[in-house]
Write a protein that holds these residues in place. Structure first.
Motif, PDB file in Angstrom:
ATOM      1  N   LEU A 161      14.080   5.215  -9.800  1.00 46.32           N
ATOM      2  CA  LEU A 161      14.443   6.494 -10.105  1.00 46.32           C
ATOM      3  C   LEU A 161      13.703   6.749 -11.700  1.00 46.32           C
ATOM      4  CD1 LEU A 161      16.516   8.777  -9.658  1.00 46.32           C
ATOM      5  CD2 LEU A 161      17.988   8.222 -11.013  1.00 46.32           C
ATOM      6  N   ARG A 162      13.703   5.672 -12.080  1.00 49.72           N
ATOM      7  CA  ARG A 162      12.587   5.279 -13.214  1.00 49.72           C
ATOM      8  C   ARG A 162      11.151   6.600 -13.256  1.00 49.72           C
ATOM      9  NH1 ARG A 162      12.352   0.950 -12.157  1.00 49.72           N
ATOM     10  NH2 ARG A 162      10.365  -0.568 -11.633  1.00 49.72           N
ATOM     11  N   TYR A 163      10.353   6.174 -11.615  1.00 50.08           N
ATOM     12  CA  TYR A 163       9.282   6.851 -11.860  1.00 50.08           C
ATOM     13  C   TYR A 163       8.866   8.586 -12.057  1.00 50.08           C
ATOM     14  CZ  TYR A 163       8.178   1.870 -10.766  1.00 50.08           C
ATOM     15  OH  TYR A 163       8.213   0.263 -11.135  1.00 50.08           O
ATOM     16  N   PHE A 164      10.212   8.597 -11.117  1.00 44.60           N
ATOM     17  CA  PHE A 164      10.542  10.160 -11.187  1.00 44.60           C
ATOM     18  C   PHE A 164       9.804  10.882 -12.742  1.00 44.60           C
ATOM     19  CE2 PHE A 164      12.860   9.796  -7.577  1.00 44.60           C
ATOM     20  CZ  PHE A 164      12.686  10.609  -7.118  1.00 44.60           C
ATOM     21  N   VAL A 165      10.756   9.941 -13.559  1.00 43.91           N
ATOM     22  CA  VAL A 165      10.923  10.344 -15.510  1.00 43.91           C
ATOM     23  C   VAL A 165       8.838  10.139 -15.999  1.00 43.91           C
ATOM     24  CG1 VAL A 165      11.184   9.939 -17.362  1.00 43.91           C
ATOM     25  CG2 VAL A 165      13.042   9.845 -15.951  1.00 43.91           C
ATOM     26  N   MET A 166       8.852   8.701 -15.629  1.00 41.78           N
ATOM     27  CA  MET A 166       7.146   8.353 -15.655  1.00 41.78           C
ATOM     28  C   MET A 166       6.394   9.245 -14.712  1.00 41.78           C
ATOM     29  SD  MET A 166       7.659   4.086 -15.128  1.00 41.78           S
ATOM     30  CE  MET A 166       8.870   3.197 -16.057  1.00 41.78           C
ATOM     31  N   SER A 167       6.173   9.920 -13.912  1.00 38.98           N
ATOM     32  CA  SER A 167       5.536  10.531 -13.299  1.00 38.98           C
ATOM     33  C   SER A 167       5.165  11.644 -13.762  1.00 38.98           C
ATOM     34  CB  SER A 167       5.944  10.836 -11.590  1.00 38.98           C
ATOM     35  OG  SER A 167       5.386   9.862 -10.761  1.00 38.98           O
TER      36      SER A 167
ATOM     37  N   ALA B 184      -1.521  10.492  -7.513  1.00 33.02           N
ATOM     38  CA  ALA B 184      -1.488   9.964  -9.534  1.00 33.02           C
ATOM     39  C   ALA B 184      -0.212   9.378  -9.255  1.00 33.02           C
ATOM     40  CB  ALA B 184      -1.683  10.899 -10.450  1.00 33.02           C
ATOM     41  N   ALA B 185       1.124  10.247  -8.771  1.00 31.46           N
ATOM     42  CA  ALA B 185       2.610   9.817  -8.975  1.00 31.46           C
ATOM     43  C   ALA B 185       2.968   8.619  -8.078  1.00 31.46           C
ATOM     44  CB  ALA B 185       3.081  10.799  -7.886  1.00 31.46           C
ATOM     45  N   HIS B 186       1.972   8.843  -7.456  1.00 24.46           N
ATOM     46  CA  HIS B 186       1.897   7.622  -6.166  1.00 24.46           C
ATOM     47  C   HIS B 186       1.326   5.876  -6.609  1.00 24.46           C
ATOM     48  CE1 HIS B 186       2.102   4.641  -2.206  1.00 24.46           C
ATOM     49  NE2 HIS B 186       0.653   4.224  -2.330  1.00 24.46           N
ATOM     50  N   VAL B 187       0.915   5.993  -7.379  1.00 19.92           N
ATOM     51  CA  VAL B 187       0.529   4.771  -8.174  1.00 19.92           C
ATOM     52  C   VAL B 187       0.754   4.757  -9.533  1.00 19.92           C
ATOM     53  CG1 VAL B 187      -2.041   4.918  -6.908  1.00 19.92           C
ATOM     54  CG2 VAL B 187      -1.794   6.156  -8.853  1.00 19.92           C
ATOM     55  N   THR B 188       1.770   6.091 -10.228  1.00 17.17           N
ATOM     56  CA  THR B 188       2.685   5.019 -10.974  1.00 17.17           C
ATOM     57  C   THR B 188       3.501   3.960 -10.698  1.00 17.17           C
ATOM     58  OG1 THR B 188       2.138   7.905 -11.342  1.00 17.17           O
ATOM     59  CG2 THR B 188       4.422   6.377 -13.033  1.00 17.17           C
ATOM     60  N   VAL B 189       3.284   3.443 -12.183  1.00 17.93           N
ATOM     61  CA  VAL B 189       4.183   2.001 -12.325  1.00 17.93           C
ATOM     62  C   VAL B 189       4.615   1.591 -13.523  1.00 17.93           C
ATOM     63  CG1 VAL B 189       3.746   0.801  -9.931  1.00 17.93           C
ATOM     64  CG2 VAL B 189       2.219   0.298 -11.873  1.00 17.93           C
TER      65      VAL B 189
ATOM     66  N   ILE C 138      -8.905   8.551 -16.227  1.00 18.06           N
ATOM     67  CA  ILE C 138      -8.806   7.990 -16.708  1.00 18.06           C
ATOM     68  C   ILE C 138      -7.662   7.343 -16.194  1.00 18.06           C
ATOM     69  CG2 ILE C 138      -7.834   7.062 -19.191  1.00 18.06           C
ATOM     70  CD1 ILE C 138     -10.918   7.391 -19.391  1.00 18.06           C
ATOM     71  N   TYR C 139      -6.459   8.091 -15.973  1.00 19.53           N
ATOM     72  CA  TYR C 139      -5.237   7.136 -15.116  1.00 19.53           C
ATOM     73  C   TYR C 139      -5.504   7.126 -14.323  1.00 19.53           C
ATOM     74  CZ  TYR C 139      -0.815   6.947 -13.898  1.00 19.53           C
ATOM     75  OH  TYR C 139       0.482   6.015 -13.564  1.00 19.53           O
ATOM     76  N   LEU C 140      -5.971   7.542 -13.583  1.00 18.53           N
ATOM     77  CA  LEU C 140      -6.671   7.480 -12.278  1.00 18.53           C
ATOM     78  C   LEU C 140      -7.636   5.837 -12.614  1.00 18.53           C
ATOM     79  CD1 LEU C 140      -6.998  10.261  -9.968  1.00 18.53           C
ATOM     80  CD2 LEU C 140      -5.431   8.683  -9.688  1.00 18.53           C
ATOM     81  N   GLY C 141      -8.161   5.686 -12.421  1.00 21.35           N
ATOM     82  CA  GLY C 141      -8.637   3.978 -12.304  1.00 21.35           C
ATOM     83  C   GLY C 141      -7.844   2.928 -13.450  1.00 21.35           C
ATOM     84  N   ILE C 142      -6.927   3.382 -14.189  1.00 18.37           N
ATOM     85  CA  ILE C 142      -6.196   2.295 -14.442  1.00 18.37           C
ATOM     86  C   ILE C 142      -4.834   2.154 -13.067  1.00 18.37           C
ATOM     87  CG2 ILE C 142      -4.189   1.695 -16.088  1.00 18.37           C
ATOM     88  CD1 ILE C 142      -5.898   3.718 -17.989  1.00 18.37           C
ATOM     89  N   ALA C 143      -4.426   3.104 -12.886  1.00 14.29           N
ATOM     90  CA  ALA C 143      -3.726   3.223 -12.155  1.00 14.29           C
ATOM     91  C   ALA C 143      -4.004   2.951 -10.790  1.00 14.29           C
ATOM     92  CB  ALA C 143      -2.846   4.563 -11.995  1.00 14.29           C
TER      93      ALA C 143
ATOM     94  N   PHE D 240       0.620  -1.493  -0.052  1.00 13.00           N
ATOM     95  CA  PHE D 240      -0.014   0.142   0.339  1.00 13.00           C
ATOM     96  C   PHE D 240       0.833   1.320  -0.301  1.00 13.00           C
ATOM     97  CE2 PHE D 240      -3.717  -2.433   1.189  1.00 13.00           C
ATOM     98  CZ  PHE D 240      -4.556  -2.041   0.492  1.00 13.00           C
ATOM     99  N   LEU D 241       2.027   1.252   1.218  1.00 13.09           N
ATOM    100  CA  LEU D 241       2.704   2.546   0.589  1.00 13.09           C
ATOM    101  C   LEU D 241       3.844   3.046  -0.272  1.00 13.09           C
ATOM    102  CD1 LEU D 241       2.856   2.391   4.987  1.00 13.09           C
ATOM    103  CD2 LEU D 241       0.792   3.401   2.972  1.00 13.09           C
ATOM    104  N   VAL D 242       4.723   1.621  -0.424  1.00 13.61           N
ATOM    105  CA  VAL D 242       5.545   1.514  -1.139  1.00 13.61           C
ATOM    106  C   VAL D 242       5.236   1.592  -2.896  1.00 13.61           C
ATOM    107  CG1 VAL D 242       8.184   0.722  -1.945  1.00 13.61           C
ATOM    108  CG2 VAL D 242       6.949   1.166   0.620  1.00 13.61           C
TER     109      VAL D 242
END
Length: 235
Positions: free
Chosen positions: A85-91, A109-114, A131-136, A52-54
């Motif tokens: 570190l890639r999640y910085f770029v993705m977010s 959105a940043a927290h659930v970005t994978v 749309i993004y929040l629904g997916i993520a 949940f947190l990480v």
């Protein structure tokens, strides 16, 4: 105002539907993560809370594996910092694309970005934050569900079965990647270049090869993949 709220709700549930394919990979992968975490001495609460947190599939598995091998806390933190570190770029890419957003939604959105939710949203023509929040969020909750199932079924499944769940995430990412490769030759070329770089660099850099090849591939992609394709998901 009412129509706008209905529109947001509709977009969110549309995103949830788009995220369903990810759950087929995340639930078994979450079970595999839980198996490693429990072996490393994590309590059930710690195992599920970490999801949940990480919420970083590869990062969580790496952390659990390193803990199992007796690595120090600092080594685990530094390794995860580099790997994630890639999640910085993705977010950043997600926040540059989304519409109708605000700071609280951006943080969520940043927290659930994978990788998988980012890839699926990148190929979506609709750039709504809902749309993004629904997916993520669908992907996030399915990962947590997998971890919970793993915690409660670990003693009921053979070790070979729980270990086999670990390949599901890679199979899922390939399934998401294939349609994009078919639609865009430039993207296919970039994937091939990055894969070859990783194979070559792995002979010299070991586990660092994936990080280096990803960064180099991203740099190359800036020049060979059209911006319109990355922003809209169209060829």
């Amino acid at each position: 105002m009412g129509d706008f709220a209905i529109s947001r709700k509709a977009k969110f549930f549309d995103g949830c539907k788009k995220g369903i394919p990810i759950t087929f990979g995340y639930v078994p992968m979450g079970i595999g993560y839980a198996a490693i975490a429990m072996k490393a001495g994590f309590t059930p609460l710690q195992t599920i809370s970490m999801s949940f947190l990480v919420y970083a599939g590869a990062g969580q598995i790496i952390a659990a594996s390193m803990a199992l091998s007796g690595a120090t806390l600092m080594a685990i933190i530094l390794t995860n910092f580099v790997v994630n570190l890639r999640y910085f770029v993705m977010s950043t890419c997600v926040l540059n694309k989304i519409e109708d957003s605000n700071i609280p939604l951006n943080i969520l959105a940043a927290h659930v970005t994978v990788d998988e939710s980012f890839a699926m949203f990148s190929l979506s023509e609709d750039s709504s934050i809902w749309i993004y929040l629904g997916i993520a969020i669908t992907a996030w909750l399915s990962w947590c569900l997998g971890a919970a199932i793993g915690v409660f079924t670990l003693n009921l499944l053979p070790v070979i079965v729980t270990n086999s769940f670990n390949i599901s995430l890679y199979a899922l990412f390939v399934a998401i990647l294939i349609p994009a490769i078919k639609e865009n030759r430039q993207f296919a070329l970039l994937v091939l270049i990055t894969a070859v770089l990783n194979i070559v660099l792995s002979q010299f850099l070991g586990n660092w090869s994936l990080i280096v090849s990803t960064l180099v591939g991203a740099g190359i992609g800036m020049y060979i993949v059209d911006d319109e394709y990355l922003l809209s998901g169209d060829d």
